[in-house]
Design an enzyme around this catalytic site. Structure first.
Site, PDB file in Angstrom:
ATOM      1  N   ASP A   1       0.786  -1.250   0.000  1.00  0.00           N
ATOM      2  CA  ASP A   1       0.000   0.000   0.000  1.00  0.00           C
ATOM      3  C   ASP A   1       0.819   1.302   0.000  1.00  0.00           C
ATOM      4  O   ASP A   1       0.482   2.239   0.740  1.00  0.00           O
ATOM      5  CB  ASP A   1      -0.949   0.027   1.211  1.00  0.00           C
ATOM      6  CG  ASP A   1      -1.982  -1.090   1.198  1.00  0.00           C
ATOM      7  OD1 ASP A   1      -1.945  -1.925   0.284  1.00  0.00           O
ATOM      8  OD2 ASP A   1      -2.819  -1.122   2.115  1.00  0.00           O
TER       9      ASP A   1
ATOM     10  N   CYS B   1      -2.175  -2.449   7.812  1.00  0.00           N
ATOM     11  CA  CYS B   1      -2.069  -3.397   6.698  1.00  0.00           C
ATOM     12  C   CYS B   1      -0.785  -4.209   6.727  1.00  0.00           C
ATOM     13  O   CYS B   1      -0.791  -5.391   6.388  1.00  0.00           O
ATOM     14  CB  CYS B   1      -2.245  -2.663   5.381  1.00  0.00           C
ATOM     15  SG  CYS B   1      -3.954  -2.103   5.200  1.00  0.00           S
TER      16      CYS B   1
ATOM     17  N   LYS C   1      -7.101  -4.964  -2.624  1.00  0.00           N
ATOM     18  CA  LYS C   1      -7.841  -5.418  -1.447  1.00  0.00           C
ATOM     19  C   LYS C   1      -8.791  -4.342  -0.965  1.00  0.00           C
ATOM     20  O   LYS C   1      -8.602  -3.166  -1.255  1.00  0.00           O
ATOM     21  CB  LYS C   1      -6.866  -5.815  -0.338  1.00  0.00           C
ATOM     22  CG  LYS C   1      -5.981  -4.683   0.121  1.00  0.00           C
ATOM     23  CD  LYS C   1      -4.886  -5.190   1.033  1.00  0.00           C
ATOM     24  CE  LYS C   1      -4.065  -4.046   1.569  1.00  0.00           C
ATOM     25  NZ  LYS C   1      -4.839  -3.015   2.293  1.00  0.00           N
TER      26      LYS C   1
HETATM   27  C1  VGL Z   1      -4.781   0.904   5.681  1.00  0.00           C
HETATM   28  C2  VGL Z   1      -6.358   1.867   7.030  1.00  0.00           C
HETATM   29  C3  VGL Z   1      -7.327   1.693   6.076  1.00  0.00           C
HETATM   30  C4  VGL Z   1      -3.345   0.489   5.481  1.00  0.00           C
HETATM   31  C5  VGL Z   1      -5.747   0.710   4.703  1.00  0.00           C
HETATM   32  O1  VGL Z   1      -2.923   0.330   4.318  1.00  0.00           O
HETATM   33  O2  VGL Z   1      -2.633   0.338   6.499  1.00  0.00           O
HETATM   34  N1  VGL Z   1      -5.092   1.458   6.841  1.00  0.00           N
HETATM   35  N2  VGL Z   1      -6.996   1.118   4.921  1.00  0.00           N
END
Ligand code: VGL
Ligand code: ZN
Length: 205
Positions: free
Chosen positions: A8, A151, A106
């Site tokens: 991410d 994540c 995701k």
């Molecule tokens: C994430 C909060 C919401 C992350 C993703 O990538 O850590 N955190 N969505």
């Protein structure tokens, strides 16, 4: 066989983004510098529909940081982030993506969030990451990216439960730290489950 899993590293999680991780941009040069050392590189991408159930804005009267029940799973509410196809959902322009074998999206279903790159939060949906890595003969999984306490942590824990020797690259990750101490707590939890915490300079010296 060793794989690098980049979690991410998207505009919304970087300074200026909707759910910015403080100093998140510092992971980019670290991640770029280690990619050449791996047999395989894969990435995950948080990718939500606009009506996603994790967005506080989709629950009138609720604020970011509050908890709700989403389909029987406790869900913390986030700002609108990583909406499918938006600039915020793109990987940062400085991140080298040319050697990546695959990207696993995701959080694509409205009614369930997905922190782990392997499974959604109620463990029904499977992104296909585990079977892909196994088919490629991967035994050792090195995880970096954003955010350490969400994540990245859940991806590391699932990597361990899927049987991979799982490493966290500490200087290749940064935490959201909604609560003071979340970074340290998440590191401890990953270690207690069997993850090895290393730094980028320790990789294949
Ligand atoms: C994430 C909060 C919401 C992350 C993703 O990538 O850590 N955190 N969505
Ligand atoms: Zn998200």
């Amino acid at each position: 066989m060793k794989a690098l899993l980049i979690v991410d590293v998207q505009n919304d999680f970087l300074p200026g983004g909707a759910l910015a991780v403080s100093e998140g941009d510092l992971v980019i040069p670290v991640i770029n510098s280690i990619q050449e050392h791996f047999d395989l590189i894969v990435a995950t991408q948080d990718w939500h529909p606009p009506d996603h159930g994790s967005f506080a804005a989709n629950h009138p009267g609720k604020n970011v940081g509050e908890f709700i029940d989403l389909n029987g799973v406790q869900q913390i509410l986030w700002p609108v982030h990583c909406v499918e196809g938006s600039f915020g959902a793109d990987f940062h322009a400085d991140l080298h993506t040319d050697k990546w074998a695959a990207v696993f999206k995701k959080g694509t279903q409205q009614n369930v969030d997905s922190y782990s790159g392997f499974f959604d939060n109620n463990r029904r949906g499977d992104t296909g990451l585990s079977s892909f890595l196994k088919k490629e003969g991967i035994t050792d999984l090195f995880v970096c990216g954003l955010a350490t306490d969400y994540c990245v942590k859940f991806t590391v824990l699932d990597g361990l439960s899927e049987g991979f020797n799982t490493y966290l690259i500490a200087d290749g990750t940064k935490a959201v730290n909604l609560e003071v101490g979340d970074y340290a707590r998440s590191i401890k939890e990953m270690e207690q489950h069997g993850a090895t915490v290393i730094n980028s300079k320790d990789i294949f010296m």
